[in-house]
Structures are given as C-alpha cells and as structure tokens.
Design a protein around this motif. Structure first.
Motif, PDB file in Angstrom:
ATOM      1  N   CYS A   1       8.777   2.288   2.295  1.00 22.56           N
ATOM      2  CA  CYS A   1       8.396   0.900   2.055  1.00 22.56           C
ATOM      3  C   CYS A   1       8.190   0.706   0.555  1.00 22.56           C
ATOM      4  CB  CYS A   1       7.130   0.555   2.841  1.00 22.56           C
ATOM      5  SG  CYS A   1       5.642   1.385   2.248  1.00 22.56           S
ATOM      6  N   PRO A   2       8.109  -0.546   0.102  1.00 16.52           N
ATOM      7  CA  PRO A   2       7.928  -0.788  -1.332  1.00 16.52           C
ATOM      8  C   PRO A   2       6.599  -0.289  -1.881  1.00 16.52           C
ATOM      9  CG  PRO A   2       8.741  -2.758  -0.217  1.00 16.52           C
ATOM     10  CD  PRO A   2       8.357  -1.792   0.853  1.00 16.52           C
ATOM     11  N   GLY A   3       5.599  -0.101  -1.015  1.00 16.42           N
ATOM     12  CA  GLY A   3       4.301   0.372  -1.483  1.00 16.42           C
ATOM     13  C   GLY A   3       3.185  -0.098  -0.567  1.00 16.42           C
ATOM     14  N   VAL A   4       2.005   0.485  -0.761  1.00 15.26           N
ATOM     15  CA  VAL A   4       0.834   0.141   0.039  1.00 15.26           C
ATOM     16  C   VAL A   4      -0.321  -0.191  -0.898  1.00 15.26           C
ATOM     17  CG1 VAL A   4      -0.766   0.861   1.843  1.00 15.26           C
ATOM     18  CG2 VAL A   4       1.577   1.753   1.827  1.00 15.26           C
ATOM     19  N   LYS A   5      -0.841  -1.415  -0.776  1.00 21.49           N
ATOM     20  CA  LYS A   5      -2.016  -1.800  -1.553  1.00 21.49           C
ATOM     21  C   LYS A   5      -3.259  -1.216  -0.875  1.00 21.49           C
ATOM     22  CE  LYS A   5      -0.162  -6.188  -3.301  1.00 21.49           C
ATOM     23  NZ  LYS A   5      -0.364  -7.665  -3.331  1.00 21.49           N
ATOM     24  N   TYR A   6      -4.029  -0.487  -1.658  1.00 20.06           N
ATOM     25  CA  TYR A   6      -5.221   0.180  -1.134  1.00 20.06           C
ATOM     26  C   TYR A   6      -6.466  -0.382  -1.802  1.00 20.06           C
ATOM     27  CZ  TYR A   6      -4.482   4.303   1.867  1.00 20.06           C
ATOM     28  OH  TYR A   6      -4.268   5.151   2.927  1.00 20.06           O
ATOM     29  N   GLN A   7      -7.503  -0.567  -1.008  1.00 23.23           N
ATOM     30  CA  GLN A   7      -8.865  -0.714  -1.542  1.00 23.23           C
ATOM     31  C   GLN A   7      -9.755   0.206  -0.726  1.00 23.23           C
ATOM     32  OE1 GLN A   7     -10.673  -4.616  -1.783  1.00 23.23           O
ATOM     33  NE2 GLN A   7     -12.688  -3.754  -2.171  1.00 23.23           N
ATOM     34  N   LEU A   8     -10.484   1.046  -1.419  1.00 26.07           N
ATOM     35  CA  LEU A   8     -11.361   2.010  -0.774  1.00 26.07           C
ATOM     36  C   LEU A   8     -12.762   1.845  -1.332  1.00 26.07           C
ATOM     37  CD1 LEU A   8     -11.931   4.525   0.961  1.00 26.07           C
ATOM     38  CD2 LEU A   8     -11.182   5.930  -0.980  1.00 26.07           C
ATOM     39  N   ASN A   9     -13.706   1.546  -0.462  1.00 27.88           N
ATOM     40  CA  ASN A   9     -15.110   1.428  -0.847  1.00 27.88           C
ATOM     41  C   ASN A   9     -15.884   2.622  -0.285  1.00 27.88           C
ATOM     42  OD1 ASN A   9     -14.588  -0.961  -2.124  1.00 27.88           O
ATOM     43  ND2 ASN A   9     -15.561  -2.268  -0.604  1.00 27.88           N
ATOM     44  N   LEU A  10     -16.549   3.355  -1.175  1.00 26.69           N
ATOM     45  CA  LEU A  10     -17.374   4.493  -0.790  1.00 26.69           C
ATOM     46  C   LEU A  10     -18.834   4.106  -0.964  1.00 26.69           C
ATOM     47  CD1 LEU A  10     -15.408   7.342  -2.624  1.00 26.69           C
ATOM     48  CD2 LEU A  10     -15.188   6.629  -0.237  1.00 26.69           C
ATOM     49  N   PHE A  11     -19.596   4.247   0.098  1.00 25.37           N
ATOM     50  CA  PHE A  11     -21.010   3.883   0.053  1.00 25.37           C
ATOM     51  C   PHE A  11     -21.860   5.145  -0.059  1.00 25.37           C
ATOM     52  CE2 PHE A  11     -18.806   0.551   2.400  1.00 25.37           C
ATOM     53  CZ  PHE A  11     -19.222  -0.589   1.736  1.00 25.37           C
ATOM     54  N   GLN A  12     -22.967   5.016  -0.784  1.00 29.04           N
ATOM     55  CA  GLN A  12     -23.810   6.182  -1.038  1.00 29.04           C
ATOM     56  C   GLN A  12     -24.488   6.715   0.220  1.00 29.04           C
ATOM     57  OE1 GLN A  12     -27.267   5.304  -3.486  1.00 29.04           O
ATOM     58  NE2 GLN A  12     -27.170   3.139  -2.934  1.00 29.04           N
ATOM     59  N   ASP A  13     -24.453   5.933   1.312  1.00 22.98           N
ATOM     60  CA  ASP A  13     -25.069   6.411   2.550  1.00 22.98           C
ATOM     61  C   ASP A  13     -24.110   7.252   3.397  1.00 22.98           C
ATOM     62  OD1 ASP A  13     -23.322   4.520   3.491  1.00 22.98           O
ATOM     63  OD2 ASP A  13     -24.814   3.299   4.529  1.00 22.98           O
ATOM     64  N   GLY A  14     -22.923   7.572   2.829  1.00 25.09           N
ATOM     65  CA  GLY A  14     -21.981   8.435   3.532  1.00 25.09           C
ATOM     66  C   GLY A  14     -20.918   7.701   4.322  1.00 25.09           C
ATOM     67  N   LYS A  15     -20.880   6.377   4.240  1.00 25.78           N
ATOM     68  CA  LYS A  15     -19.873   5.599   4.955  1.00 25.78           C
ATOM     69  C   LYS A  15     -18.803   5.091   3.994  1.00 25.78           C
ATOM     70  CE  LYS A  15     -23.070   4.091   8.587  1.00 25.78           C
ATOM     71  NZ  LYS A  15     -23.675   2.926   9.299  1.00 25.78           N
ATOM     72  N   PHE A  16     -17.670   4.676   4.564  1.00 25.08           N
ATOM     73  CA  PHE A  16     -16.605   4.091   3.756  1.00 25.08           C
ATOM     74  C   PHE A  16     -15.961   2.962   4.544  1.00 25.08           C
ATOM     75  CE2 PHE A  16     -13.865   6.652   6.441  1.00 25.08           C
ATOM     76  CZ  PHE A  16     -12.707   5.885   6.552  1.00 25.08           C
ATOM     77  N   GLU A  17     -15.241   2.107   3.832  1.00 24.15           N
ATOM     78  CA  GLU A  17     -14.378   1.106   4.440  1.00 24.15           C
ATOM     79  C   GLU A  17     -13.136   0.981   3.573  1.00 24.15           C
ATOM     80  OE1 GLU A  17     -16.771  -2.387   4.665  1.00 24.15           O
ATOM     81  OE2 GLU A  17     -16.562  -2.875   2.535  1.00 24.15           O
ATOM     82  N   ALA A  18     -11.996   0.756   4.225  1.00 27.72           N
ATOM     83  CA  ALA A  18     -10.734   0.732   3.490  1.00 27.72           C
ATOM     84  C   ALA A  18      -9.840  -0.376   4.017  1.00 27.72           C
ATOM     85  CB  ALA A  18     -10.018   2.079   3.599  1.00 27.72           C
ATOM     86  N   ARG A  19      -8.993  -0.888   3.130  1.00 21.39           N
ATOM     87  CA  ARG A  19      -7.983  -1.878   3.489  1.00 21.39           C
ATOM     88  C   ARG A  19      -6.634  -1.351   3.034  1.00 21.39           C
ATOM     89  NH1 ARG A  19      -7.446  -7.688   4.096  1.00 21.39           N
ATOM     90  NH2 ARG A  19      -5.406  -8.396   3.335  1.00 21.39           N
ATOM     91  N   GLN A  20      -5.685  -1.256   3.971  1.00 15.62           N
ATOM     92  CA  GLN A  20      -4.314  -0.862   3.675  1.00 15.62           C
ATOM     93  C   GLN A  20      -3.412  -2.062   3.945  1.00 15.62           C
ATOM     94  OE1 GLN A  20      -4.239   2.311   6.652  1.00 15.62           O
ATOM     95  NE2 GLN A  20      -3.828   3.779   5.044  1.00 15.62           N
ATOM     96  N   GLU A  21      -2.732  -2.528   2.922  1.00  7.69           N
ATOM     97  CA  GLU A  21      -1.833  -3.676   3.075  1.00  7.69           C
ATOM     98  C   GLU A  21      -0.437  -3.268   2.625  1.00  7.69           C
ATOM     99  OE1 GLU A  21      -1.400  -8.362   1.659  1.00  7.69           O
ATOM    100  OE2 GLU A  21      -3.164  -7.184   1.115  1.00  7.69           O
TER     101      GLU A  21
END
Length: 368
Positions: A80-100
């Motif tokens: 594919c042409p590419g994947v836009k990533y946003q990765l948020n790392l939280f200090q409490d050990g959790k994360f959330e991510a967006r792959q577009e």
C-alpha cells in the motif's frame, strides 16, 4: 696641566674600547600546550545499529515513560502507499493507537497495554496484533521486524514524538445497522459486530429525523453510513459527525466471501484504468426490486436496471446537481461507465462491470 688633559683623554679612549655590545635576550623555550578539542554538540541519544547500541547502552538506562507521550508518522507499507500512525503511550502502562491506511477506507483504533523491555516497547492488545518498536532516541521510535531487529531501509519506518501530548483522533467512517427504540438510537458495526449508543447531538438530529419520517424505516434496523467518533470514556457511546445516507434493503457483507450482487453496498475502486481515491467514497447498491442508488463522490443518484444471468442494462440515472471541484472528474467517469455496462460478474471479493468484455468499473464490499 697638559699632563692632566692627556691623562683624561687616555682614560676616555680606554673606556670606549672596553665597552661591550648589548646582547639580545635569550630566547624563551616554547611549550606546545594542547589545543582543547571542541565540545561535541549535544544531540538526542540516537542509536543507529547494534554496535552503537552496545557502545552507549548506559545512556538508555534513563529511558522510562514517566509522562503521557504521543508519537506519529507515516510508515511505509509493502502492499500500500503507506500507513499513518499515531501512538499514544500513557504513564499508567496503557496505550492507544490509530492506523489509517492511505488511499484505503481501512482505519484501526486499538487500545491495550505496553511493556518496556530495555529499549523495546511491546504493544499488547486482545483485538489486533501490533508490531513492536525500539527507542532509537528519547524522541524517536523505529519499527522492529519479525526477528525483533530495527528495520533498516531508505523508506520511513520511524515515529517521531510530538512536542506536546496529542489526543487520539477517533473519528472514522462507519457502516452498520442503525435503529431507534424508545427514543434511543443504537448502531451495530458491520466490521466487528459491536453495538454502541449514539449521543443526541446536532449532527445526529438530521439522521434521526430522516429515519423517523420514513415509514418504511421507522422502528426497523437499516444499514447506514456515517462518520462518527468514539467517546473518550469506556461507555460505548459514539458522536455522529456526518450522516451519509441509509441503505434500505442492504445487509452486512460477508468479509470473507461475496457471492451475490444485490443487497451489498459496493465501494468503487477503479474506473477502467483509473484508480479512484478512497476519500471520495464512491458507493452504490443494486436492490432486489430492479433499482439501484448510491453516492458518486459529490451527488446522490438512483435509477433502474435489468439483469438476465450476467447480462446487464442500466437505464439513465437521476442525480442531484451539486458541483464539487475535486470529485466531479471521478463522478463523471463513473456515471458514464456505469450506464454503459452490459455485463456484471462477481469475481472473488470484486464486483466487475463490463462493456464489450472490458472491465469498466470494479468495486468491493464497503465495510465502513
């Protein structure tokens, strides 16, 4: 008197002869003092390969996530042409991510827990398998391959830390069953089967009114397409940002096998030799009553068709007349080729329309 004068002249002459020339000062021995080397410019601790990693490993003893961090970037993709990533790392050990995925309607929103092992960050989620990354600096992550090694390539495989924490964009296109009971609207996604409640906001009101005013829809589940964002709370609530349309007679597509033409919302991928940018979201549906309708990138259209085996005939379309500078080119090409089609086939997960044995329109089931 003469004797005294003669004696004075003689003494003066002797004094002049005995005068020594002035000596130059002795040279001072030069000592070569060491020239101080310029101090190296302070840059972020970046590790480019394993050898450098061993050399400065102690520098990374201070890497720990003591605050919420945001990383973003566009990673290269093999198919594919590419994947836009946003990765948020939280200090409490959790994360959330967006792959577009670029030039694709696919968007993944993932939550889970992270584990920091030396300089490697592992992202653990029950829903989606995500790759691991390595801190090559305090402000940069590099993608790891299946062997756990940093990907070395001319293409981009790095995520860069934002100066400030950025909340994750949870808005995305959604396709699923919409229904209103007891003045409460719900939505069941065709992608994962999750059911969520829809918040009563100004963008939801036109959708609600359209549903309630149609006697054929009111009280019944109907496929709908919209753009919505998730609530930041874990309450299974979504906020409608844009209502697209209802698709009466449509059902959720089988993601693994498509064998029928009718009752599926199809997304246009290609018009003859032209690849259609997915942001224009050209879609259509054939229903069981010899009717078709859809969205051609700028305007809504509908019409009639007849099908005998694989033979197809489409009558002239009726369309709204809105002008959109960017998408009208694709809209014109699509509606022209759609009305010229004389044969229709389902091949794998693709719906293909032909004219004189040449594919003029190719579509795939819309999942969002």
């Amino acid at each position: 008197m003469k004797k005294q004068l003669l004696l004075s002249v003689l003494l003066a002459s002797l004094g002049a002869c005995s005068q020594l020339p002035e000596q130059a000062p002795a040279p001072v021995a030069q000592v070569n003092e060491p020239v101080p080397e310029p101090e190296p410019e302070l840059v972020e601790n970046e590790v480019l390969n394993d050898q450098a990693t061993q050399a400065v490993a102690t520098d990374f003893g201070h890497i720990f996530i003591d605050r919420d961090m945001s990383f973003s970037g566009t990673l290269s993709c093999r198919h594919c042409p590419g994947v836009k990533y946003q990765l948020n790392l939280f200090q409490d050990g959790k994360f959330e991510a967006r792959q577009e995925y670029i030039d694709s309607p696919e968007i993944n929103l993932v939550k889970g827990n992270w584990l920091l092992e030396a300089r490697t960050i592992h992202l653990m989620s029950q829903s989606v398998k995500l790759p691991s990354f390595q801190f090559v600096s305090n402000n940069k992550l590099v993608l790891l391959d299946e062997a756990g090694k940093p990907v070395v390539s001319k293409e981009n495989f790095e995520l860069v830390r934002s100066q400030n924490f950025v909340k994750l964009d949870t808005s995305m296109r959604m396709l699923g069953l919409y229904q209103v009971k007891d003045n409460q609207a719900s939505f069941t996604s065709c992608t994962n089967g999750d059911t969520v409640s829809i918040a009563m906001t100004q963008h939801h009101i036109p959708m609600l009114r359209s549903y309630q005013q149609d006697k054929n829809l009111n009280g019944k589940p109907v496929i709908a397409t919209m753009v919505a964002r998730q609530s930041p709370k874990e309450d299974k609530l979504v906020f409608v940002e844009q209502f697209d349309q209802f698709w009466p007679g449509a059902t959720c597509p089988d993601q693994y096998k498509t064998s029928k033409v009718q009752g599926i919302v199809w997304r246009v991928n290609r018009i003859k030799y032209i690849q259609v940018p997915q942001q224009y979201n050209l879609r259509m549906m054939f229903n069981d009553n010899a009717k078709l309708y859809g969205f051609s990138g700028c305007n809504f259209f509908n019409g009639s068709y007849s099908q005998s085996s694989n033979l197809l005939k489409i009558d002239p379309l009726v369309s709204t007349r809105k002008y959109c500078a960017e998408s009208n080119y694709y809209e014109s090409k699509f509606t022209q080729q759609l009305q010229s089609a004389d044969r229709i086939e389902v091949n794998g997960d693709k719906l293909q329309l032909f004219q004189n044995n040449e594919v003029v329109v190719e579509m795939s089931p819309a999942l969002n």
